[in-house]
Design an enzyme around this catalytic site. Structure first.
Site, PDB file in Angstrom:
ATOM      1  CG  ASP A 301      50.996 -30.324  -9.821  1.00 38.23           C
ATOM      2  OD1 ASP A 301      49.533 -30.158 -10.263  1.00 38.23           O
ATOM      3  OD2 ASP A 301      51.607 -31.276 -10.014  1.00 38.23           O
ATOM      4  CD  GLU A 335      46.787 -35.274 -10.988  1.00 40.75           C
ATOM      5  OE1 GLU A 335      46.904 -35.583 -11.790  1.00 40.75           O
ATOM      6  OE2 GLU A 335      47.432 -35.072  -9.877  1.00 40.75           O
ATOM      7  CG  ASP A 363      46.690 -30.747 -13.180  1.00 41.02           C
ATOM      8  OD1 ASP A 363      47.613 -30.260 -12.353  1.00 41.02           O
ATOM      9  OD2 ASP A 363      46.902 -31.990 -13.083  1.00 41.02           O
TER      10      ASP A 363
HETATM   11 ZN    ZN Z   1      48.732 -31.583 -11.221  1.00 36.27          ZN
END
Ligand code: ZN
Length: 477
Positions: A301, A335, A363
């Site tokens: 991530d 983000e 993502d």
């Molecule tokens: Zn992410």
């Protein structure tokens, strides 16, 4: 033709061969999809991707040479520098950083222990955005709630001066749907607990592993409610708390958080493009977020997404044929702390959003893609979607229905502005074992799975960018 109804029909028909038959005939009978040349080119891109792409090398470089890259930090700035260098070296057009300012949260120190009845340390991490405790820490008796709903139902003042603990029963799912529901314990829980008088907040990590890696992630303090320190326990430590609390009303813990916030910190979205040969002002947006949490190296991530989408752009560039429209790669900043880069992009590009043809973000880790969905509102969009689906079927990807427009979190502000999305759904059964933990590291990724993702992105992005197909319904006159 309403794609969603068609897809429901296929599901009811229940066989893949029937579905593929429907795919072929729908494309032939209805509106035009991709040209034959464009389809052949997409097929070539798919084959090349499966023989190996640069995705794994890109994630390796990012996670090794930059490492963790918390939003607004000096490390995130180094990640932007890394991205600008690598994108320039790969020869893309329009390589730039689009800067914005933000309040940057920093973790300095964190600790927790059971004081009574059985003194022992706990594996914890502060939730992103948590205020600090005093230097002496926060000592409190624990009120255990099995679920966030139980906490919501607790009478006002019932946890006054106490530390509220909230558990949950998150499940491992292919589509990650369990996360959307259960992460409210993390995001909204601290202010709900504080509104009932709690002095501190603990949760069972929003994750599916049984290792001693607590999962961080953003919390969202409500205005006008006291901000209380908030931490996540690893799943085995949450088990421990629940076990002790079952027999001991006087379970007492002490938590320490040292954190700070730096106003007017720098972040940015890093952009690179392949310029369209006929309609350069029409844009297909793909990307991933460049920031990560600070505990691991952000390989899953979202280093994986950075590798997948950058490698897809590179594959298309190396094939040497420019698409009709511009393909834009956006490596979104900040983000994790509230889609700040995505919001900044929407503001900075407001005037051009009507010419954003479609968007998609990678993502959801490095697992293989198994499903694709799109919120096409036109017959020609549906026909092109079927062309994409036909080319992705041989690599294990089938079209499916979806309840809502998707495309990845950084697309949400663009969706709100009317930009259509296409989503390549990855298998997320392992994703929440690692998500937002110190265990999110490079060794968890598989190069062949990343290459399958690159193949899917390259096919979809090429076919849309090389067409003049619109996915937006023409507004009624
Ligand atoms: Zn992410």
């Amino acid at each position: 033709m309403d794609l969603r109804n068609l897809l429901i029909g296929w599901r009811q028909a229940g066989t893949v061969s029937l579905m593929l038959c429907a795919l072929g005939s729908a494309a032939a009978a209805g509106a035009e999809g991709a040209s034959r040349e464009s389809l052949a080119h997409a097929e070539m891109l798919r084959s090349r991707a499966l023989t190996g792409t640069s995705a794994m090398a890109i994630v390796t470089s990012l996670t090794t040479e930059v490492g963790p890259r918390l939003a607004g930090s000096e490390a995130e700035a180094r990640a932007r520098k890394w991205a600008l260098q690598i994108l320039t070296a790969k020869g893309f057009a329009g390589v730039r950083n689009e800067a914005f300012e933000m309040d940057a949260w920093q973790r300095h120190d964190e600790r927790a222990e059971i004081i009574a009845p059985y003194p022992q340390p706990l594996a914890v991490t502060a939730l992103g955005g948590s205020v600090p405790t005093s230097e002496a820490g926060l000592l409190g008796e624990v009120s255990v709630f099995e679920t966030l709903e139980d906490l919501k139902r607790a009478p006002a003042g019932s946890v006054a001066g106490r530390i509220a603990y909230v558990g949950h029963a998150m499940q491992r799912t292919q589509d990650g749907s369990s996360y959307g529901y259960f992460n409210e314990a993390r995001t909204a829980g601290p202010s709900i607990a504080a509104s009932k008088g709690a002095a501190g907040y603990l949760i069972r990590s929003v994750g599916t592993d049984s290792h001693r890696f607590p999962h961080t992630g953003s919390l969202r303090y409500e205005v006008d409610i006291p901000r209380i320190p908030a931490m996540a326990l690893s799943n085995p430590d949450a088990d421990q708390i629940e076990r002790v609390a079952a027999d001991h009303q006087d379970l007492t813990v002490r938590i320490w958080v040292d954190s700070s916030e730096r106003p007017a910190a720098q972040s940015g979205n890093v952009i690179a493009e392949i310029t369209g040969r006929e309609a350069p002002e029409e844009i297909v947006v793909i990307g991933a977020h460049l920031d990560s949490w600070d505990l691991g190296t952000g390989a899953v991530d979202d280093g994986a997404g950075v590798g997948i989408t950058m490698a897809a752009l590179e594959l298309i560039k190396q094939a040497g044929l420019p698409p009709r429209r511009t393909i834009r790669l956006v490596l979104w900043g900040a983000e994790e702390v509230g889609l700040l880069g995505a919001r900044a992009y929407r503001e900075q590009h407001e005037a051009a959003l009507a010419q954003h043809v479609i968007g998609s973000e990678s993502d959801f880790g490095g697992g293989r893609v198994w499903k694709l969905t799109a919120d096409s509102q036109t017959e020609e969009g549906d026909a092109l979607f079927l062309d994409i689906a036909n080319l992705l079927a041989p690599i294990g990807i089938a079209p499916g229905s979806d309840d809502q427009p998707g495309g990845g979190p950084d697309l949400y502000p663009l969706i709100a502005a009317g930009v259509p999305t296409l989503r390549l759904h990855q298998d997320g059964r392992d994703y929440f074992d690692l998500h937002h933990t110190a265990d999110d590291t490079l060794d968890k990724l598989d190069a062949a799975a990343l290459d399958q993702n690159v193949a899917a992105f390259a096919v979809f992005v090429w076919l849309v960018a090389d067409s003049d197909v619109t996915f937006r319904a023409v507004p009624p006159q």
